[in-house]
Design a protein around this motif. Sequence first.
Motif, PDB file in Angstrom:
ATOM      1  N   LEU A 163     -30.526 -24.638 -20.171  1.00  0.00           N
ATOM      2  CA  LEU A 163     -29.512 -25.005 -19.171  1.00  0.00           C
ATOM      3  C   LEU A 163     -30.153 -25.625 -17.926  1.00  0.00           C
ATOM      4  CD1 LEU A 163     -27.136 -21.906 -19.502  1.00  0.00           C
ATOM      5  CD2 LEU A 163     -26.633 -24.263 -20.147  1.00  0.00           C
ATOM      6  N   SER A 168     -15.379 -29.277 -13.388  1.00  0.00           N
ATOM      7  CA  SER A 168     -15.270 -30.183 -14.544  1.00  0.00           C
ATOM      8  C   SER A 168     -14.906 -29.441 -15.823  1.00  0.00           C
ATOM      9  CB  SER A 168     -16.590 -30.918 -14.753  1.00  0.00           C
ATOM     10  OG  SER A 168     -17.582 -30.007 -15.197  1.00  0.00           O
ATOM     11  N   GLY A 169     -14.989 -28.112 -15.814  1.00  0.00           N
ATOM     12  CA  GLY A 169     -14.668 -27.342 -17.018  1.00  0.00           C
ATOM     13  C   GLY A 169     -15.881 -27.066 -17.900  1.00  0.00           C
ATOM     14  N   VAL A 170     -17.050 -27.600 -17.517  1.00  0.00           N
ATOM     15  CA  VAL A 170     -18.267 -27.349 -18.303  1.00  0.00           C
ATOM     16  C   VAL A 170     -18.598 -25.847 -18.287  1.00  0.00           C
ATOM     17  CG1 VAL A 170     -20.765 -27.742 -18.372  1.00  0.00           C
ATOM     18  CG2 VAL A 170     -19.206 -29.656 -17.981  1.00  0.00           C
ATOM     19  N   ARG A 187     -29.087 -33.918 -14.932  1.00  0.00           N
ATOM     20  CA  ARG A 187     -27.984 -34.347 -14.047  1.00  0.00           C
ATOM     21  C   ARG A 187     -28.524 -34.823 -12.696  1.00  0.00           C
ATOM     22  NH1 ARG A 187     -22.811 -33.359 -14.594  1.00  0.00           N
ATOM     23  NH2 ARG A 187     -22.495 -33.093 -12.369  1.00  0.00           N
ATOM     24  N   LYS A 192     -16.538 -23.401 -18.196  1.00  0.00           N
ATOM     25  CA  LYS A 192     -15.670 -22.703 -19.152  1.00  0.00           C
ATOM     26  C   LYS A 192     -16.171 -22.897 -20.582  1.00  0.00           C
ATOM     27  CE  LYS A 192     -11.217 -22.086 -18.254  1.00  0.00           C
ATOM     28  NZ  LYS A 192      -9.848 -22.523 -17.997  1.00  0.00           N
ATOM     29  N   ARG A 193     -16.683 -24.096 -20.856  1.00  0.00           N
ATOM     30  CA  ARG A 193     -17.220 -24.352 -22.193  1.00  0.00           C
ATOM     31  C   ARG A 193     -18.354 -23.366 -22.495  1.00  0.00           C
ATOM     32  NH1 ARG A 193     -17.268 -28.168 -25.793  1.00  0.00           N
ATOM     33  NH2 ARG A 193     -16.304 -29.754 -24.490  1.00  0.00           N
ATOM     34  N   TYR A 194     -19.259 -23.202 -21.522  1.00  0.00           N
ATOM     35  CA  TYR A 194     -20.381 -22.296 -21.747  1.00  0.00           C
ATOM     36  C   TYR A 194     -19.905 -20.846 -21.831  1.00  0.00           C
ATOM     37  CZ  TYR A 194     -23.517 -26.204 -20.955  1.00  0.00           C
ATOM     38  OH  TYR A 194     -24.172 -27.404 -21.061  1.00  0.00           O
ATOM     39  N   GLN A 195     -18.861 -20.539 -21.073  1.00  0.00           N
ATOM     40  CA  GLN A 195     -18.319 -19.174 -21.137  1.00  0.00           C
ATOM     41  C   GLN A 195     -17.749 -18.847 -22.514  1.00  0.00           C
ATOM     42  OE1 GLN A 195     -15.652 -18.964 -17.628  1.00  0.00           O
ATOM     43  NE2 GLN A 195     -16.697 -17.038 -17.253  1.00  0.00           N
ATOM     44  N   SER A 196     -17.280 -19.884 -23.210  1.00  0.00           N
ATOM     45  CA  SER A 196     -16.693 -19.635 -24.533  1.00  0.00           C
ATOM     46  C   SER A 196     -17.760 -19.506 -25.610  1.00  0.00           C
ATOM     47  CB  SER A 196     -15.719 -20.765 -24.901  1.00  0.00           C
ATOM     48  OG  SER A 196     -16.435 -21.941 -25.221  1.00  0.00           O
ATOM     49  N   ARG A 230     -30.936 -29.199 -18.745  1.00  0.00           N
ATOM     50  CA  ARG A 230     -29.705 -29.996 -18.709  1.00  0.00           C
ATOM     51  C   ARG A 230     -29.291 -30.302 -17.260  1.00  0.00           C
ATOM     52  NH1 ARG A 230     -24.668 -27.703 -16.756  1.00  0.00           N
ATOM     53  NH2 ARG A 230     -23.402 -29.549 -16.731  1.00  0.00           N
TER      54      ARG A 230
END
Lengths: 265, 323
Positions: A14, A96-98, A21, A100-104, A17
């Motif tokens: 992470l 951006s919702g990224v 950015r 939440k993606r990682y939380q899932s 990544r």
Amino acid sequence: MKSKRSFLVQLQILTKRMTLRVVRRPLAELPNLIISAFFLFVYDGALGGVFGGNASGTPFDFANGNFVNFILPVSIVSASLSGAASGIYLVEDIESGVFKRYQSMPISRWAIILAPMNVGAFRVLLQAGLILLIGKFIGADPAVGNVGFLIVLSIAFIWGMGFAGYSVAAGVKSGSSQGAQAATFLFFPAIFLAPTFVPREALKGWLETAAAYNPTTYVIEGMRSVMVQGWEPDVLFRGYLSACLFAAITLTFAVISARKATEKA
Amino acid sequence: MLAVDVKNIKKTFISKQDTVEAVKDVSFHVKQGEIFGLLGPNGAGKSTTILMLTTLLSITEGSASILGIDVATKDKEVREKIGVALQDTGIDNLLTGHELFFTTCRLWGYSKKDSEVRTNELLELVGLTEAADRRVKTYSGGMKRRLDLGLSLVHSPEILFLDEPTTGLDPGSRRVLWDEIKRLRNNGVTVILTTQYLEEADELADRIAIIDEGLVVAEGTSDELKASIGGDVITFAFNHNDDLKNAKNILTNSVQEKNELRITVEDGASRIPGYLKDLSNQGVEVSSVSANKPTLDDVFLEVTGYRLEGSESSQQAKQKSKR
């Protein structure tokens, strides 16, 4: 084949990544760096003639003849503010919702929170290091030798992580990049309610009192001790202690806020 | 074993200002290897239901299990089994498609070498090989949705949750995504998707649950739902409001929508002359009349009392016209 990822590997992936950015937006790095370098050049240009070598033998000779040594910590403290970007990075992911993606995914919530702080720490080291290089180029020469640069850099790093913690907490709590940006407002009281241009003894009245309660004062004095005076263990200790306390408080604040943010509603 | 088993789940949000029951009582089950559609307008509780099932929201009351694993108590195990593409999950626009797949593969536990192989497989699968080295910010909406779908497939999940996967896409991109979802189902992946498009539910879902105001109001296959309202739908259209008003008093069991009255009866074609005679005797002028088999649209109207018109107009559509 898949295998379970350890916390450290998740954090490393992470962080990489997040670093990508930052690298993709090089212009975002410039303002803080330019401001810090600007302080160094302008203050040295404006005040170096008065408080530098010409002040030798006068009551204004607090820079021991080298005003760059005296003013460099101010620019370093300014550069360490770049740690505040950590909160902005994190909030960008939330917005951006990224996030939440990682939380899932079955990955550590703490790796998600710590990755931007890692990058913030790297940013502090890079910016403070560049300012130190510029300082050396224009004549900085630590009284304790080159190890003084490393000491200054280490204090800046801890101080910068304090700003990182503050910005993460503010960002997560507000849920907006504006909230994280608000961390940068700390800059003005931190820098200017401190012995920025002259030693603390030269401050008078309310400013003297404010400076006494401002942790930046002790950070700057700690850095200055190795740059200007030589080894002064008590001053250096106070510098590290202030930076560490500031970082400990804000990072605790960040951890509490982040824990709430990652809990299920 | 059921892929998904949901029993009377509720979700209540409590804030200082008010208390909102986003999901009041939702129960359904999904068999392995089927596409299950949650159909409903904005605000019906579909996304909240999906967030609870994907462990991103706690369940206020009730229980749910994924492949027999309790969602509330074993969230990490559940996350291993599911793929999630939510309406508001983000994609990092500054990274390339290849970098995003590679990073996600690494996070799911693939070695660097295997991540490279899996990345290329998935890029191929979602048709993004040529755009792999472009930053995502240059992708079209359809490409981003395909990327999103691909990212949710990295770990070959047994169950895939898709929250409004085609909202905002043009018809061409929608069709591409539908084909991909069907292909996944044919490969044994269980898909739970939410949609506010009747056509999408009809085309894709093996079974459908209609959700309205936090409740499941109907459930079954598309054919079962259509058959449940029975017979044919006769639609009478009127040019004048007075005619419409008078006709409504005559056809007492009709449902009004705009300038039309709909009535569901057995053997609709043979009943039309009688209705027309009754209306004509009362001086009501009918501009057109037709009899059709019920559509999913009719089912929705029947069970909710209003018509689902799609994302942009669903709120306006929610002007309930009572019988």
